[in-house]
Design an enzyme around this catalytic site. Structure first.
Site, PDB file in Angstrom:
ATOM      1  N   CYS A 256      11.493 -15.690 -14.009  1.00  0.00           N
ATOM      2  CA  CYS A 256      12.554 -15.321 -14.942  1.00  0.00           C
ATOM      3  C   CYS A 256      13.686 -14.579 -14.250  1.00  0.00           C
ATOM      4  O   CYS A 256      13.493 -13.907 -13.255  1.00  0.00           O
ATOM      5  CB  CYS A 256      11.972 -14.507 -16.095  1.00  0.00           C
TER       6      CYS A 256
ATOM      7  N   GLY B 137       6.297  -4.419   9.055  1.00  0.00           N
ATOM      8  CA  GLY B 137       7.051  -5.664   9.016  1.00  0.00           C
ATOM      9  C   GLY B 137       8.531  -5.468   8.723  1.00  0.00           C
ATOM     10  O   GLY B 137       9.384  -6.157   9.292  1.00  0.00           O
TER      11      GLY B 137
HETATM   12  C1  LIG Z   1       6.015 -11.872   4.822  1.00  0.00           C
HETATM   13  C2  LIG Z   1       6.211 -10.397   4.823  1.00  0.00           C
HETATM   14  N1  LIG Z   1       7.137  -9.859   5.635  1.00  0.00           N
HETATM   15  C3  LIG Z   1       7.328  -8.537   5.688  1.00  0.00           C
HETATM   16  C4  LIG Z   1       6.627  -7.672   4.893  1.00  0.00           C
HETATM   17  C5  LIG Z   1       6.917  -6.201   4.963  1.00  0.00           C
HETATM   18  O1  LIG Z   1       5.954  -5.548   5.715  1.00  0.00           O
HETATM   19  P1  LIG Z   1       5.797  -3.951   5.611  1.00  0.00           P
HETATM   20  O2  LIG Z   1       5.270  -3.663   4.264  1.00  0.00           O
HETATM   21  O3  LIG Z   1       4.830  -3.621   6.694  1.00  0.00           O
HETATM   22  O4  LIG Z   1       7.133  -3.359   5.855  1.00  0.00           O
HETATM   23  C6  LIG Z   1       5.657  -8.183   4.029  1.00  0.00           C
HETATM   24  C7  LIG Z   1       4.886  -7.284   3.133  1.00  0.00           C
HETATM   25  O5  LIG Z   1       4.916  -7.404   1.944  1.00  0.00           O
HETATM   26  C8  LIG Z   1       5.436  -9.578   3.993  1.00  0.00           C
HETATM   27  O6  LIG Z   1       4.536 -10.121   3.178  1.00  0.00           O
END
Ligand SMILES: Cc1ncc(COP(=O)(O)O)c(C=O)c1O
Length: 384
Positions: free
Chosen positions: A327, A70
C-alpha cells in the site's frame, strides 16, 4: 507457543558467540590502540577475527574493514567511491535496501551523480539485457550497486555475471551481501566484485557489527575522521567484543553451511506446502526455488475484510513475522520492494524468514493459526 519467523530482520545471538564475547566484555577491556599488554591483547583479537573472515570469504586480511553493520558499509562504499573514482552514474534498482537507495538519492540531490534504475521483471529480477545496456553506456564512469539477495522477497542475483559484466566495461561493482554472507559460500577470488558488505546480526552474531570488503586494487576514503583505527579507514575505538562475536558467528555458520542450508530450505518448503493446502489462493512474491534465499518466504494472501489485520493477528498469537504491504496511501508507506511488483494492493503480504532455530512444530502452529484466521474472516465476510 512463541514463534520467531523474522530472521531476515535479525537473528538470535548464538550461545557459543556470546561465550567468546564474554571475556572482552569483562576482563579483556584494553584499548587496541594502547601499546601495553591490555591493548596488545585486544588488538590481537581483532586481527584474529579479521583473518577468520578473510579466510572464509577467500579474501586477504587487508581487504576486510570492520564497521557497525550493513548500513555503514553501504554508505562508506557509495559515498567514498563517488569521490575517489569520480563516479558520475550509479546503476542500481528500486528494490535495494534503503541503506543503498537513500545514499544514492542524497548523492543525486547533491548533484554528484545521476541515478539509473535497471528494469525488473514481474518477479523482481534484474533484466540482464537492460543492465548490459546501462553498463555499456556509462562504463568506467559508473558504479553498479545491486544486492546479492533481496531481504524482502529473497530473490538472488547472479553476482558473478554482474561482476564480469562490470569488469568488461570498467565499471565499479558494489553488492550488498548482507543477506547472503554466512548463508552462501562466497569466493572473492572467483567473483570479481569490488566491494561487498556484511552484518553480524543476520547470522546469529551481535547487532551493530559488520564489515566491508574493499578489493586490494581499490581504495576508499574514510566516512569517519579521527584516529587511525582500521588502517585509517574507520576512526573510533573498535567494538572488540562485537568484532570477536561477528567472526565466531560467521565461522560457525560457514562450518555448517550445507547442513543449515538443507534444514532451513526444508522448513521453507514445508511451510509453503502446508499453507498452500490450508489456503489454496496464496501466491509467492518474488522467486521460489534455487534463485531465491532459502531463508525467506514472502507470501501473498487473499484479500478479505480482515486482511489488514493479518500481521496483528499473527502477533497476538505470538508469531513474529514481517508485514510486507504494497500500500502507498496515508501514513502507511508500505514496502518499496512490493510496490515494484504487480501485486493486487488488497492482498495481505507476509514475509516469513527462517533460521536453524526454527522447528516443524512451530510451522504447524503458524499454519493452524493462519487457517483459523481465514476461516473466521470467511465467515465474517459472509455475514456482512
Ligand atoms: C539487504 C540488507 N542490507 C543492509 C541491511 C542493513 O544492515 P544493518 O542493520 O546491519 O545496518 C539489511 C538489514 O536489514 C539488509 O537486509
Amino acid at each position: 507457543m512463541k514463534v520467531y519467523l523474522d530472521n531476515a530482520a535479525t537473528t538470535a545471538l548464538d550461545p557459543s558467540v556470546l561465550e567468546v564475547m564474554m571475556p572482552y566484555l569483562t576482563e579483556q577491556y584494553g584499548n587496541p590502540s594502547s601499546i601495553h599488554g591490555y591493548g596488545r591483547e585486544t588488538k590481537a583479537a581483532i586481527e584474529k577475527a579479521r583473518k577468520t573472515i578473510a579466510k572464509y570469504l577467500n579474501a586477504s586480511v587487508g581487504e576486510i574493514f570492520f564497521t557497525s553493520g550493513g548500513t555503514e558499509s553501504a554508505n562508506l562504499v557509495l559515498k567514498c567511491a563517488v569521490d575517489k573514482y569520480a563516479v558520475k552514474h550509479i546503476i542500481t534498482s528500486k528494490i535495494e535496501h534503503h541503506c543503498v537507495t537513500h545514499p544514492v538519492e542524497e548523492l543525486e540531490k547533491a548533484g554528484k551523480i545521476q541515478a539509473h534504475y535497471v528494469k525488473l521483471d514481474e518477479r523482481g529480477n534484474v533484466i540482464m539485457e537492460d543492465l548490459e545496456r546501462l553498463v555499456a553506456q556509462y562504463g568506467a564512469e559508473a558504479l553498479v550497486a545491486l544486492m546479492h539477495a533481496n531481504n524482502e522477497i529473497g530473490n538472488l542475483l547472479d553476482i558473478d555475471a554482474v561482476a564480469n559484466l562490470c569488469k568488461e566495461h570498467g565499471a565499479l561493482f558494489f553488492s550488498d551481501t548482507v543477506q547472503t554472507v554466512a548463508h552462501y559460500p562466497i569466493d572473492l577470488q572467483k567473483t570479481p566484485v569490488h566491494f561487498i558488505s556484511g552484518a553480524g546480526h543476520k547470522f546469529h552474531g551481535p547487532k551493530g557489527t559488520g564489515f566491508v570488503f574493499i578489493r586490494s586494487d581499490k581504495q576508499l576514503c574514510p566516512l569517519l575522521h579521527g584516529g587511525s583505527q582500521e588502517r585509517n579507514m574507520r576512526a573510533g575505538t573498535e567494538n572488540i567484543y562485537g568484532i570477536v562475536g561477528l567472526a565466531k558467528a560467521l565461522q560457525t555458520s560457514y562450518d555448517h553451511v550445507e547442513e543449515y542450508h538443507s534444514y532451513i530450505k526444508s522448513l521453507k518448503e514445508y511451510l509453503y506446502s502446508e499453507l498452500l493446502k490450508a489456503i489454496p489462493d496464496i501466491k509467492i512474491n518474488g522467486n521460489y526455488g534455487d534463485n531465491s534465499l532459502y531463508t525467506v518466504l514472502n507470501v501473498s494472501f487473499p484479500a478479505n475484510d480482515n486482511s489488514d489485520f493479518l500481521i496483528y493477528n499473527l502477533d497476538i498469537n505470538n508469531i513474529a513475522a514481517s508485514a510486507g504491504s504494497a500500500c502507498t496511501s496515508g501514513s502507511e508507506q508500505g514496502s518499496h520492494v512490493l510496490r515494484e511488483l504487480p501485486i493486487e494492493p488488497s492482498r495481505a503480504n507476509v514475509r516469513f524468514s527462517f533460521s536453524r532455530h526454527n522447528t516443524y512444530e512451530e510451522l504447524d502452529y503458524v499454519v493452524e493459526k493462519m487457517k483459523g484466521f481465514y476461516a473466521v474472516a470467511h465467515q465474517e465476510s459472509k455475514v456482512s
